[in-house]
Every structure is written in C-alpha cells, then in structure tokens.
Scaffold this motif. Structure first.
Motif, short mmCIF file in Angstrom:
data_model
loop_
_atom_site.label_atom_id
_atom_site.label_comp_id
_atom_site.label_asym_id
_atom_site.label_seq_id
_atom_site.Cartn_x
_atom_site.Cartn_y
_atom_site.Cartn_z
N THR A 1 6.64 -10.54 -4.12
CA THR A 1 5.59 -9.56 -4.42
C THR A 1 5.10 -8.94 -3.12
O THR A 1 5.32 -9.47 -2.03
CB THR A 1 4.39 -10.22 -5.13
OG1 THR A 1 3.78 -11.14 -4.21
CG2 THR A 1 4.80 -10.93 -6.41
N ALA A 2 4.39 -7.82 -3.26
CA ALA A 2 3.79 -7.19 -2.08
C ALA A 2 2.78 -8.12 -1.42
O ALA A 2 2.72 -8.21 -0.20
CB ALA A 2 3.14 -5.87 -2.47
N GLU A 3 2.00 -8.84 -2.23
CA GLU A 3 1.02 -9.77 -1.64
C GLU A 3 1.72 -10.89 -0.88
O GLU A 3 1.29 -11.27 0.21
CB GLU A 3 0.10 -10.36 -2.70
CG GLU A 3 -0.93 -11.29 -2.09
CD GLU A 3 -1.89 -11.92 -3.07
OE1 GLU A 3 -2.39 -13.02 -2.76
OE2 GLU A 3 -2.16 -11.32 -4.13
N ALA A 4 2.80 -11.43 -1.44
CA ALA A 4 3.53 -12.49 -0.74
C ALA A 4 4.09 -11.96 0.58
O ALA A 4 4.08 -12.67 1.60
CB ALA A 4 4.65 -13.04 -1.62
N LEU B 1 -8.52 -9.24 -0.39
CA LEU B 1 -9.67 -8.64 -1.06
C LEU B 1 -9.29 -7.94 -2.35
O LEU B 1 -10.09 -7.89 -3.29
CB LEU B 1 -10.36 -7.65 -0.11
CG LEU B 1 -10.82 -8.25 1.22
CD1 LEU B 1 -11.33 -7.15 2.15
CD2 LEU B 1 -11.89 -9.31 0.99
N ASP B 2 -8.06 -7.39 -2.41
CA ASP B 2 -7.62 -6.67 -3.61
C ASP B 2 -6.11 -6.47 -3.52
O ASP B 2 -5.56 -6.38 -2.42
CB ASP B 2 -8.32 -5.31 -3.70
CG ASP B 2 -8.06 -4.59 -5.01
OD1 ASP B 2 -8.03 -5.27 -6.07
OD2 ASP B 2 -7.87 -3.36 -4.99
N ALA B 3 -5.47 -6.41 -4.65
CA ALA B 3 -4.04 -6.10 -4.71
C ALA B 3 -3.79 -5.29 -5.98
O ALA B 3 -4.31 -5.63 -7.05
CB ALA B 3 -3.20 -7.38 -4.73
N THR B 4 -3.01 -4.21 -5.85
CA THR B 4 -2.65 -3.40 -7.00
C THR B 4 -1.15 -3.17 -6.97
O THR B 4 -0.56 -2.97 -5.91
CB THR B 4 -3.37 -2.04 -7.00
OG1 THR B 4 -3.06 -1.34 -5.81
CG2 THR B 4 -4.87 -2.20 -7.11
N GLY B 5 -0.54 -3.22 -8.16
CA GLY B 5 0.92 -3.08 -8.22
C GLY B 5 1.57 -4.22 -7.46
O GLY B 5 1.02 -5.31 -7.35
N GLY B 6 2.75 -3.94 -6.94
CA GLY B 6 3.40 -4.90 -6.06
C GLY B 6 4.05 -6.10 -6.72
O GLY B 6 4.43 -7.04 -6.03
N SER B 7 4.20 -6.09 -8.04
CA SER B 7 4.86 -7.22 -8.71
C SER B 7 6.35 -6.93 -8.89
O SER B 7 6.85 -5.89 -8.46
CB SER B 7 4.21 -7.48 -10.08
OG SER B 7 4.66 -6.52 -11.01
N THR C 1 5.98 0.06 -5.94
CA THR C 1 5.01 0.19 -4.86
C THR C 1 3.85 -0.75 -5.11
O THR C 1 3.67 -1.24 -6.24
CB THR C 1 4.46 1.64 -4.75
OG1 THR C 1 3.76 1.95 -5.95
CG2 THR C 1 5.57 2.65 -4.50
N GLY C 2 3.08 -0.98 -4.09
CA GLY C 2 1.89 -1.82 -4.23
C GLY C 2 1.00 -1.66 -3.02
O GLY C 2 1.43 -1.18 -1.97
N ARG D 1 -6.03 -1.72 4.26
CA ARG D 1 -5.39 -1.52 2.96
C ARG D 1 -3.95 -1.15 3.28
O ARG D 1 -3.66 -0.07 3.77
CB ARG D 1 -6.05 -0.41 2.15
CG ARG D 1 -5.40 -0.23 0.77
CD ARG D 1 -5.99 0.91 -0.06
NE ARG D 1 -7.44 0.92 -0.09
CZ ARG D 1 -8.21 1.83 0.52
NH1 ARG D 1 -7.68 2.81 1.22
NH2 ARG D 1 -9.52 1.77 0.43
N SER D 2 -3.03 -2.09 3.03
CA SER D 2 -1.62 -1.89 3.37
C SER D 2 -0.85 -1.38 2.16
O SER D 2 -1.11 -1.79 1.03
CB SER D 2 -0.99 -3.22 3.80
OG SER D 2 -1.58 -3.70 4.98
N ARG D 3 0.10 -0.49 2.43
CA ARG D 3 0.98 0.04 1.39
C ARG D 3 2.37 -0.58 1.55
O ARG D 3 2.89 -0.69 2.66
CB ARG D 3 1.04 1.56 1.48
CG ARG D 3 -0.20 2.23 0.94
CD ARG D 3 -0.15 3.74 1.07
NE ARG D 3 -0.42 4.18 2.44
CZ ARG D 3 -1.63 4.23 2.98
NH1 ARG D 3 -2.68 3.85 2.28
NH2 ARG D 3 -1.81 4.65 4.21
N PHE D 4 2.96 -0.91 0.41
CA PHE D 4 4.28 -1.54 0.37
C PHE D 4 5.17 -0.79 -0.61
O PHE D 4 4.69 -0.24 -1.59
CB PHE D 4 4.16 -3.00 -0.07
CG PHE D 4 3.34 -3.84 0.88
CD1 PHE D 4 3.93 -4.50 1.94
CD2 PHE D 4 1.96 -3.93 0.72
CE1 PHE D 4 3.18 -5.25 2.82
CE2 PHE D 4 1.20 -4.68 1.60
CZ PHE D 4 1.81 -5.34 2.65
#
Length: 124
Positions: A30-33, A77-83, A88-89, A105-108
C-alpha cells in the motif's frame, strides 16, 4: 520505539516490517506501507531504497542524507487511496526529529505494479 520494533512505529521487528522491503524480499502493498518503509529508510540511511522507490519522473539523480539527522518518530495523520484497488494515494504524516518535525502530504502512484513516491507538499 523499543530496540526490536521497526522505526516506522509498528510493533513488528524491523526485519519483519520495513526491513523486508528494504532487502527486496517483498514490495510495499500500500501507499502507507511504502511511506512507512521510506521513513524507516531515512532512519537507517538507506539512500538506495529511497531512490528505488521514488517515481522516475521526479527522482533526483542522487540523494545526500545528513548523517547527523536523528529521526525520532512517525505519526500517520491521514491516508486516502493507496490500496491494492487504487493507482494513486496520499499519506499525510508528521515525522519528528531531534529539534523539530516535518509535516508532509505525500503523493504516491503505481509504476509497473509497485508503489512509488511522487512528491509532497507541506500543509499548514
């Protein structure tokens, strides 16, 4: 962080958490990982991993890390998309270091199926 826990803040050991991504044994799912593993790479000084996981469109030719920098913690603090279902996420985080913190706020994006860091901005 306990001596055996991963620098990214998870309770797993470094080897079972971000270390496996750094070693190339697995890709961040994931983007968070990926964001967590990139933070751990900053902690460990692993510029090779940081460059490998940077989008080719925005990746610098080289990366010089300050060996005196001491990262002390990560807060998501927050995560959107990225699964697994996204292309994108974004991940908003605060990374603390001795003397301050970085809020980004990082973009992936996915490139050839793998998550990569594109860029980020610094929300107020």
């Amino acid at each position: 962080m306990t001596p055996r826990s991963c620098p990214c803040g998870r309770t797993e050991s470094y080897d079972a958490c971000c270390g496996r991504y750094h070693a190339g044994a697995a890709a961040a799912p994931t983007a968070e990982a990926l964001m967590r593993s990139r933070y751990s790479a900053f902690v460990k000084g692993d510029t090779g991993y940081l460059l490998r996981t940077w989008h080719p469109r925005t990746r610098p030719e080289r990366l010089d890390l300050d060996p005196r920098m001491r990262w002390t913690g990560l807060e998501i603090l927050d995560a959107t998309g990225g699964s697994a279902f996204h292309g994108t996420g974004t991940v908003t985080f605060r990374a603390s270091y001795r003397g301050g913190s970085l809020h980004e706020r990082s973009r992936f994006e996915r490139v050839a199926g793998a998550w990569v860091y594109v860029d980020g901005d610094f929300p107020e």
